[in-house]
Design a protein around this motif. Structure first.
Motif, PDB file in Angstrom:
ATOM      1  N   ARG A 286       0.833  -1.205   0.000  1.00 18.31           N
ATOM      2  CA  ARG A 286       0.000   0.000   0.000  1.00 18.31           C
ATOM      3  C   ARG A 286       0.871   1.260   0.000  1.00 18.31           C
ATOM      4  O   ARG A 286       0.661   2.177  -0.790  1.00 18.31           O
ATOM      5  N   ARG A 287       1.866   1.290   0.857  1.00 18.40           N
ATOM      6  CA  ARG A 287       2.763   2.456   0.934  1.00 18.40           C
ATOM      7  C   ARG A 287       3.550   2.641  -0.368  1.00 18.40           C
ATOM      8  O   ARG A 287       3.732   3.746  -0.846  1.00 18.40           O
ATOM      9  N   PHE A 288       4.019   1.533  -0.899  1.00 24.53           N
ATOM     10  CA  PHE A 288       4.777   1.602  -2.151  1.00 24.53           C
ATOM     11  C   PHE A 288       3.901   2.115  -3.293  1.00 24.53           C
ATOM     12  O   PHE A 288       4.321   2.940  -4.097  1.00 24.53           O
ATOM     13  N   ALA A 289       2.665   1.631  -3.367  1.00 21.42           N
ATOM     14  CA  ALA A 289       1.765   2.029  -4.458  1.00 21.42           C
ATOM     15  C   ALA A 289       1.503   3.529  -4.440  1.00 21.42           C
ATOM     16  O   ALA A 289       1.567   4.190  -5.483  1.00 21.42           O
ATOM     17  N   VAL A 290       1.203   4.080  -3.280  1.00 23.88           N
ATOM     18  CA  VAL A 290       0.906   5.517  -3.236  1.00 23.88           C
ATOM     19  C   VAL A 290       2.168   6.338  -3.488  1.00 23.88           C
ATOM     20  O   VAL A 290       2.110   7.403  -4.112  1.00 23.88           O
ATOM     21  N   GLN A 291       3.313   5.848  -3.053  1.00 24.05           N
ATOM     22  CA  GLN A 291       4.575   6.548  -3.334  1.00 24.05           C
ATOM     23  C   GLN A 291       4.822   6.606  -4.839  1.00 24.05           C
ATOM     24  O   GLN A 291       5.141   7.659  -5.391  1.00 24.05           O
ATOM     25  N   GLN A 292       4.675   5.477  -5.526  1.00 27.65           N
ATOM     26  CA  GLN A 292       4.869   5.457  -6.978  1.00 27.65           C
ATOM     27  C   GLN A 292       3.820   6.314  -7.680  1.00 27.65           C
ATOM     28  O   GLN A 292       4.122   7.011  -8.649  1.00 27.65           O
ATOM     29  N   PHE A 293       2.583   6.246  -7.210  1.00 26.21           N
ATOM     30  CA  PHE A 293       1.519   7.046  -7.800  1.00 26.21           C
ATOM     31  C   PHE A 293       1.875   8.537  -7.765  1.00 26.21           C
ATOM     32  O   PHE A 293       1.789   9.225  -8.778  1.00 26.21           O
ATOM     33  N   THR A 294       2.261   9.025  -6.598  1.00 24.12           N
ATOM     34  CA  THR A 294       2.564  10.459  -6.486  1.00 24.12           C
ATOM     35  C   THR A 294       3.810  10.830  -7.280  1.00 24.12           C
ATOM     36  O   THR A 294       3.868  11.904  -7.865  1.00 24.12           O
ATOM     37  N   GLU A 295       4.785   9.938  -7.324  1.00 22.74           N
ATOM     38  CA  GLU A 295       6.001  10.206  -8.091  1.00 22.74           C
ATOM     39  C   GLU A 295       5.708  10.259  -9.591  1.00 22.74           C
ATOM     40  O   GLU A 295       6.176  11.144 -10.299  1.00 22.74           O
ATOM     41  N   TRP A 296       4.937   9.311 -10.087  1.00 22.40           N
ATOM     42  CA  TRP A 296       4.656   9.238 -11.524  1.00 22.40           C
ATOM     43  C   TRP A 296       3.679  10.296 -11.992  1.00 22.40           C
ATOM     44  O   TRP A 296       3.769  10.775 -13.113  1.00 22.40           O
ATOM     45  N   THR A 297       2.691  10.634 -11.163  1.00 26.71           N
ATOM     46  CA  THR A 297       1.641  11.562 -11.614  1.00 26.71           C
ATOM     47  C   THR A 297       1.871  12.999 -11.189  1.00 26.71           C
ATOM     48  O   THR A 297       1.310  13.910 -11.788  1.00 26.71           O
ATOM     49  N   GLY A 298       2.655  13.214 -10.134  1.00 22.65           N
ATOM     50  CA  GLY A 298       2.838  14.560  -9.603  1.00 22.65           C
ATOM     51  C   GLY A 298       1.677  15.019  -8.740  1.00 22.65           C
ATOM     52  O   GLY A 298       1.679  16.143  -8.240  1.00 22.65           O
ATOM     53  N   LEU A 299       0.680  14.160  -8.555  1.00 19.36           N
ATOM     54  CA  LEU A 299      -0.454  14.509  -7.696  1.00 19.36           C
ATOM     55  C   LEU A 299      -0.056  14.334  -6.230  1.00 19.36           C
ATOM     56  O   LEU A 299       0.725  13.441  -5.890  1.00 19.36           O
ATOM     57  N   PRO A 300      -0.587  15.171  -5.338  1.00 21.77           N
ATOM     58  CA  PRO A 300      -0.210  15.066  -3.922  1.00 21.77           C
ATOM     59  C   PRO A 300      -0.828  13.853  -3.234  1.00 21.77           C
ATOM     60  O   PRO A 300      -1.827  13.294  -3.686  1.00 21.77           O
ATOM     61  N   TYR A 301      -0.225  13.491  -2.103  1.00 25.52           N
ATOM     62  CA  TYR A 301      -0.700  12.355  -1.311  1.00 25.52           C
ATOM     63  C   TYR A 301      -2.142  12.524  -0.859  1.00 25.52           C
ATOM     64  O   TYR A 301      -2.852  11.550  -0.683  1.00 25.52           O
ATOM     65  N   ASP A 302      -2.566  13.763  -0.647  1.00 22.66           N
ATOM     66  CA  ASP A 302      -3.913  13.979  -0.138  1.00 22.66           C
ATOM     67  C   ASP A 302      -4.952  14.209  -1.237  1.00 22.66           C
ATOM     68  O   ASP A 302      -6.086  14.569  -0.956  1.00 22.66           O
ATOM     69  N   SER A 303      -4.573  13.965  -2.489  1.00 24.53           N
ATOM     70  CA  SER A 303      -5.545  14.096  -3.581  1.00 24.53           C
ATOM     71  C   SER A 303      -6.512  12.917  -3.544  1.00 24.53           C
ATOM     72  O   SER A 303      -6.200  11.844  -3.011  1.00 24.53           O
ATOM     73  N   GLU A 304      -7.698  13.107  -4.126  1.00 19.09           N
ATOM     74  CA  GLU A 304      -8.673  12.011  -4.163  1.00 19.09           C
ATOM     75  C   GLU A 304      -8.143  10.778  -4.885  1.00 19.09           C
ATOM     76  O   GLU A 304      -8.319   9.655  -4.402  1.00 19.09           O
ATOM     77  N   PRO A 305      -7.495  10.942  -6.059  1.00 23.36           N
ATOM     78  CA  PRO A 305      -6.963   9.737  -6.713  1.00 23.36           C
ATOM     79  C   PRO A 305      -5.922   9.002  -5.865  1.00 23.36           C
ATOM     80  O   PRO A 305      -5.908   7.771  -5.843  1.00 23.36           O
ATOM     81  N   ALA A 306      -5.068   9.733  -5.146  1.00 17.59           N
ATOM     82  CA  ALA A 306      -4.059   9.087  -4.295  1.00 17.59           C
ATOM     83  C   ALA A 306      -4.733   8.309  -3.169  1.00 17.59           C
ATOM     84  O   ALA A 306      -4.334   7.174  -2.860  1.00 17.59           O
ATOM     85  N   ARG A 307      -5.772   8.891  -2.577  1.00 15.61           N
ATOM     86  CA  ARG A 307      -6.505   8.180  -1.527  1.00 15.61           C
ATOM     87  C   ARG A 307      -7.187   6.930  -2.086  1.00 15.61           C
ATOM     88  O   ARG A 307      -7.250   5.900  -1.424  1.00 15.61           O
ATOM     89  N   ALA A 308      -7.686   7.031  -3.306  1.00 15.04           N
ATOM     90  CA  ALA A 308      -8.307   5.859  -3.941  1.00 15.04           C
ATOM     91  C   ALA A 308      -7.272   4.766  -4.180  1.00 15.04           C
ATOM     92  O   ALA A 308      -7.555   3.580  -3.982  1.00 15.04           O
TER      93      ALA A 308
END
Length: 153
Positions: A35-57
């Motif tokens: 879970r931690r790895f997925a959100v880290q990669q998500f924010t790195e690849w997309t530039g969206l912040p950790y607290d964005s709706e897609p990151a929470r999803a």
């Protein structure tokens, strides 16, 4: 044998912009690290912040898929594989486990009681689409795609 939900089977999936796969232990700790790895990669690849709706999803979907792989798809001593794909307009989370004979139901079931049974309902609510694919006799992959914007792109 393939089982899909909420997918258009006539269109091939586009080539991923980025892709990464890692194995995690079939334990609660492995699910937490996935879970931690997925959100880290998500924010790195997309530039969206950790607290964005897609990151929470992404956090929620990854947690549920990894938890289900450990609870329902794991054999003793076997890991699960987390594959992350950045696709045009969406982020795909795939969790592969070692129990291809244990497919998720065609529709997310109603909770059996007040303390469990809501995982696939949550995945269905937070993912643009999700499903399950069995490509061989040894594994199955449950996947979910999170849209990068809430405007439905």
């Amino acid at each position: 044998m393939t089982h899909h939900q909420l997918t258009d089977q006539t269109k091939p999936s586009p080539t991923p912009v980025r892709q990464l796969a890692l194995r995690f232990s079939g334990t609660r700790r492995g699910a937490r690290l996935a879970r931690r790895f997925a959100v880290q990669q998500f924010t790195e690849w997309t530039g969206l912040p950790y607290d964005s709706e897609p990151a929470r999803a992404v956090v929620l979907v990854t947690a549920e898929l990894a938890s289900n792989a450990i609870r329902h798809g794991s054999l003793p001593g076997r890991d699960f594989r987390l594959t992350l794909l950045l696709l045009p307009g969406r982020f795909r989370v795939e969790v592969t486990d070692t129990r291809p004979e244990r497919l998720p139901p065609p529709r997310a079931p109603r909770p059996a009681d007040t303390t469990s049974g809501r995982g696939l309902l949550l995945v269905q609510a937070y993912a643009g689409r999700w499903g399950c694919t069995v490509r061989d006799a040894f594994t199955k992959t449950v996947w979910a795609e999170v849209l990068l914007s809430t405007s439905g792109s």
